[in-house]
Design a protein around this motif. Structure first.
Motif, PDB file in Angstrom:
ATOM      1  N   GLU A 169       0.835  -1.199   0.000  1.00 39.22           N
ATOM      2  CA  GLU A 169       0.000   0.000   0.000  1.00 39.22           C
ATOM      3  C   GLU A 169       0.873   1.253   0.000  1.00 39.22           C
ATOM      4  OE1 GLU A 169      -3.522   1.803  -0.481  1.00 39.22           O
ATOM      5  OE2 GLU A 169      -3.257  -0.369  -0.303  1.00 39.22           O
ATOM      6  N   ARG A 181       2.016   1.904  -3.524  1.00 34.16           N
ATOM      7  CA  ARG A 181       0.912   2.446  -4.317  1.00 34.16           C
ATOM      8  C   ARG A 181       0.683   3.928  -3.988  1.00 34.16           C
ATOM      9  NH1 ARG A 181      -2.158  -1.316  -2.979  1.00 34.16           N
ATOM     10  NH2 ARG A 181      -1.597  -2.726  -4.661  1.00 34.16           N
ATOM     11  N   ASP A 182       0.738   4.250  -2.711  1.00 33.47           N
ATOM     12  CA  ASP A 182       0.543   5.643  -2.298  1.00 33.47           C
ATOM     13  C   ASP A 182       1.673   6.529  -2.797  1.00 33.47           C
ATOM     14  OD1 ASP A 182      -1.785   4.956  -1.010  1.00 33.47           O
ATOM     15  OD2 ASP A 182      -0.855   4.785   0.976  1.00 33.47           O
ATOM     16  N   TYR A 192       1.252   7.209  -6.502  1.00 37.83           N
ATOM     17  CA  TYR A 192       0.139   8.124  -6.771  1.00 37.83           C
ATOM     18  C   TYR A 192       0.457   9.542  -6.296  1.00 37.83           C
ATOM     19  CZ  TYR A 192      -4.620   9.966  -7.004  1.00 37.83           C
ATOM     20  OH  TYR A 192      -5.730  10.729  -7.296  1.00 37.83           O
ATOM     21  N   ASP A 193       1.055   9.651  -5.111  1.00 41.87           N
ATOM     22  CA  ASP A 193       1.334  10.967  -4.525  1.00 41.87           C
ATOM     23  C   ASP A 193       2.426  11.721  -5.275  1.00 41.87           C
ATOM     24  OD1 ASP A 193      -0.555  10.365  -2.656  1.00 41.87           O
ATOM     25  OD2 ASP A 193       0.872   9.826  -1.077  1.00 41.87           O
ATOM     26  N   GLU A 221      -5.739  -1.851  -6.592  1.00 38.46           N
ATOM     27  CA  GLU A 221      -5.743  -2.236  -5.190  1.00 38.46           C
ATOM     28  C   GLU A 221      -6.221  -3.667  -5.052  1.00 38.46           C
ATOM     29  OE1 GLU A 221      -7.777   0.424  -2.641  1.00 38.46           O
ATOM     30  OE2 GLU A 221      -6.905   2.223  -3.522  1.00 38.46           O
TER      31      GLU A 221
END
Length: 768
Positions: free
Chosen positions: A175, A178-179, A182-183, A204
């Motif tokens: 996770e 992934r964050d 994206y961020d 996800e």
């Protein structure tokens, strides 16, 4: 079998404080072992021997590493960038914002830095796409540009940034990864750009929920309170469902220490285990309630219930095991494990019903059917003198069987007609929730580059057998051939390999990955190879999302007939043994075909054609749903057949006329079948509350299939046929009767044995 189960039922009832602790020790022991040795589950969606593998083989030979992006487990990521409305990405401020995005990505540890990322606007400029080239030259030069320079309505407003990552497999993505990915685009978003992500990195992992199981348990409890007319008895099937499902899950966890198992295996196993465990418990407890009226003791009633209803449960479970275990013949790994997990759950549902259930009955003793609910318990289907709704329906069918038969067939036949338009596809980015970043990326890319850009065809050519002086001509001819198809938007390439013996084209279709026109295009491109090969010696393969989707569809469709032949044949033989009849298994199988066809028709109307506005975005039915639906529903359909017809046969064997046997058996079995079907429908319908359209369609199809099969086929069509056939329904050729083993599912041997015990001892006269 019936005598063996009868004796064990009495033993388990009497020795409950031995059987129950053994079950507890086994459950806890296996659970502890599984917790100690189990390994993480791994999702593997790969399918061997697909035609698209030919292209990846060519890539591996001439472009090492290129084919990895088409691996189901590969970690891929694409940033789709859109300028604010009325602006372009070439505007200085917007271009600077994209520079910030690229700089942030180049700092991330999870990004592969072998080749630094570049602003797609700069890439398009270097290609000569931002001024200079025009007309056909612009089309040829810039068709592969990462900026939508060819969009006549809104050029230079959308860009794509393909990003490679260092993470080995999708299962390894956390996770936090992934964050972070994206961020990294937050600065660009703050500057007014819309930046969304597609690819496996943005996906996800969906952990198996549990809401469906909870809903199913809640509905089951209410249904069983109504069915038994008592509170305590309603909890018995819940207990067996928890134990049976828990044992299946424990065994799957143990299996992870030996081989990799997909995570969704336990999800399907839990759904099947809960539903079947409750079904089988309903059947046995209902029979136990009936036997309490006629047996001298509760122990005897438990033995008789297990000997009769338990025998039916064994064969009902075997049909489910055959149907789900047969999924392994498809040769698709995730389907194989889903089927085996469901079959394992069905096996434990049977084992728990036969071994734990009688001990639980003994544990509750006289308190089992207390407190009684007077309104609910007013009409008891196990009381032959009670006139239930089941008896009323049976009498109606008995009076006009031809009419009820025709009505049932007409209804299902009418619902089946839309199934002729069935179109299959795999769930792609377009099927994701509309508020997800993947779906937003898909929509932005569609607006900027056309829908076909989401499913580019990768055509990998092998020039090894083409003379070096003819290779350019062969590649030009191949490109011309690819561009000649009406459904091809444009072609990018060729990109030639360093050894000169390989090349890759990118063909962008006009329609999306799941569109039938695109799948037809894949076939047309593949068919054109023979002509090019005979003239130039060039060979090629086609891969990419669209090609893989088309290949999977073909595999699934091609597997349906052999799969149905296997499971239907095995179940047909099994039902001949159960009912000692040829016509009943035949009608049961034909009725199943009707219910499945009606289910496909209803699903096509709602989810593919968008009728009634129940879904916002109609699309093809997910490829693996038909074969999964066939496997699950076939097993359940045979369950309902066994539950309804065994009571009818039992009445017939014990001397009732065929029509009277049908009505009395219907009277006894209707409430059980209705209760089981309502529970199944509730469990499957819970999937429709999911946001994902695939989950919705699966839930709807399963619920509809159970409804059609239980309420129309098993409770209208089959009884109507039995009423019309009379004694012929129970006919079997003499030669077959001699070789088919007598499993005594009706408990004739139990009846004879108990009758012999109840006869008084003969009086012996010694004489005076």
């Amino acid at each position: 079998m019936s005598v063996l189960l009868y004796r064990f039922g009495k033993f388990a009832f009497r020795r409950k404080w031995i059987v129950l602790p053994i079950w507890i020790l086994v459950f806890l022991g296996l659970g502890a072992t599984a917790a100690a040795v189990s390994q993480p589950m791994e999702d593997d969606f790969s399918m061997p021997n697909l035609p698209s593998e030919r292209a990846t083989d060519i890539m591996d030979e001439h472009f090492p590493g290129m084919s990895q992006e088409f691996d189901f487990d590969a970690v891929t990521g694409t940033y789709v960038i859109a300028a604010p409305e009325g602006e372009k990405l070439t505007d200085p401020d917007n271009k600077a914002a994209v520079d910030d995005l690229v700089a942030n990505l180049n700092k991330l540890d999870i990004v592969d830095h072998k080749q630094p990322l570049q602003n797609p606007v700069d890439t398009a400029e270097q290609m000569g796409c931002l001024g200079g080239a025009e007309g056909e030259q612009l089309q040829q030069t810039c068709s592969g540009a990462p900026l939508n320079v060819l969009n006549e309505d809104s050029p230079d407003t959308v860009a794509v940034l393909e990003t490679e990552f260092t993470i080995a497999e999708w299962q390894d993505v956390t996770e936090a990864d992934r964050d972070a990915a994206y961020d990294a685009a937050d600065s660009a978003r703050d500057a007014g750009l819309q930046v969304e992500m597609s690819g496996s990195l943005a996906m996800e992992e969906q952990a198996p929920g549990g809401s469906a199981e909870l809903i199913g348990m809640g509905v089951a409890l209410i249904v069983m309170i109504i069915a038994f007319g008592a509170l305590i008895a309603a909890f018995v099937p819940i207990i067996t469902a928890i134990v049976g499902t828990g044992m299946a899950s424990v065994m799957i966890m143990l299996g992870t220490s030996v081989t990799s198992i997909p995570s969704f295996t336990t999800f399907l196993a839990s759904m099947i285990g809960i539903a079947l465990s409750i079904d089988y418990a309903l059947f046995i407890v209902s029979r136990y309630k009936h036997e309490l009226h006629v047996a001298p003791t509760r122990e005897e009633a438990a033995g008789r219930a297990l000997g009769t209803a338990g025998s039916a449960v064994v064969f009902a479970g075997l049909t489910v095991i055959i149907a789900l275990g047969g999924l392994s013949i498809v040769g698709v790994r995730f389907l194989t494990f889903m089927g085996l997990g469901g079959a394992l759950a069905a096996a434990f549902a049977v084992i728990v019903a036969l071994t734990l259930m009688p001990a639980i009955l003994g544990m509750f003793g006289k308190a089992l059917f207390k407190p009684k609910l007077p309104i609910v318990a007013q009409h008891d289907p196990e009381d032959d003198t009670s006139v239930t709704n089941g008896m009323r329906v049976a009498r109606l069918i008995g009076r006009m069987p031809a009419l009820t038969l025709v009505l049932g067939i007409v209804v299902l036949g009418a619902l089946s007609i839309p199934a002729l338009n069935l179109s299959l596809g795999l769930p792609g980015d377009e099927s994701m929730p509309t508020d997800s970043t993947i779906r937003k990326a898909y929509d932005i890319r569609t607006d900027g580059f056309g829908e076909g850009s989401n499913g580019v065809l990768q055509v990998a050519a092998d020039l090894s057998d083409v003379p070096e002086d003819q290779r350019k001509e062969a590649l030009d001819a191949t490109r011309t051939e690819l561009e000649s198809h009406d459904d091809m938007d444009y072609v990018v390439g060729p990109m030639e390999s360093k050894d000169g013996a390989g090349a890759v084209f990118q063909g962008v279709p006009k329609s999306g990955p799941n569109n039938q026109d695109t799948k037809d295009l894949v076939k047309e491109v593949r068919d054109a190879e023979d002509g090019l090969s005979s003239e130039y010696g060039i060979e090629y393969g086609v891969t990419g999302t669209t090609a893989i989707y088309a290949d999977v569809d073909d595999v699934m469709l091609g597997s349906i007939v052999p799969y149905m032949a296997l499971v239907a044949g095995a179940a047909f033989i099994l039902l001949i043994v159960v009912f000692r009849s040829v016509l009943i298994p035949l009608t049961a199988a034909l009725g199943f075909l009707l219910s499945v066809a009606a289910t496909f028709g209803a699903t096509v109307v709602i989810f593919q054609e968008g009728a009634f506005g129940l879904i916002d975005d109609p699309r093809p039915i997910v490829s693996f749903m038909p074969i999964m639906l066939i496997g699950l529903v076939f097993g359940l359909a045979m369950d309902y057949t066994v539950f309804t017809v065994t009571r009818m046969r039992e009445e017939y064997v014990h001397g009732q006329a065929p029509l009277q046997a049908m009505m009395r058996g219907y009277h006894h079995g209707a409430r059980v079948v209705v209760s089981a079907a309502v529970i199944m429908i509730s469990v499957f319908s819970a999937f429709m509350m999911e946001e994902d359209v695939t989950a919705k369609s699966m839930g709807f199809a399963l619920a509809a299939a159970v409804f059609f099969d239980a309420f129309i086929v098993r409770m209208v069509i089959l009884p109507s046929l039995l009423a019309l056939m009379g004694k012929s329904a129970w006919w079997m050729p003499r030669w077959l009767d001699r070789i088919v083993p007598n499993v005594d599912i009706e408990g004739e041997k139990i009846t004879a044995m108990t009758a012999a015990r109840s006869e008084p001892e003969p009086v012996v006269h010694t004489g005076a």
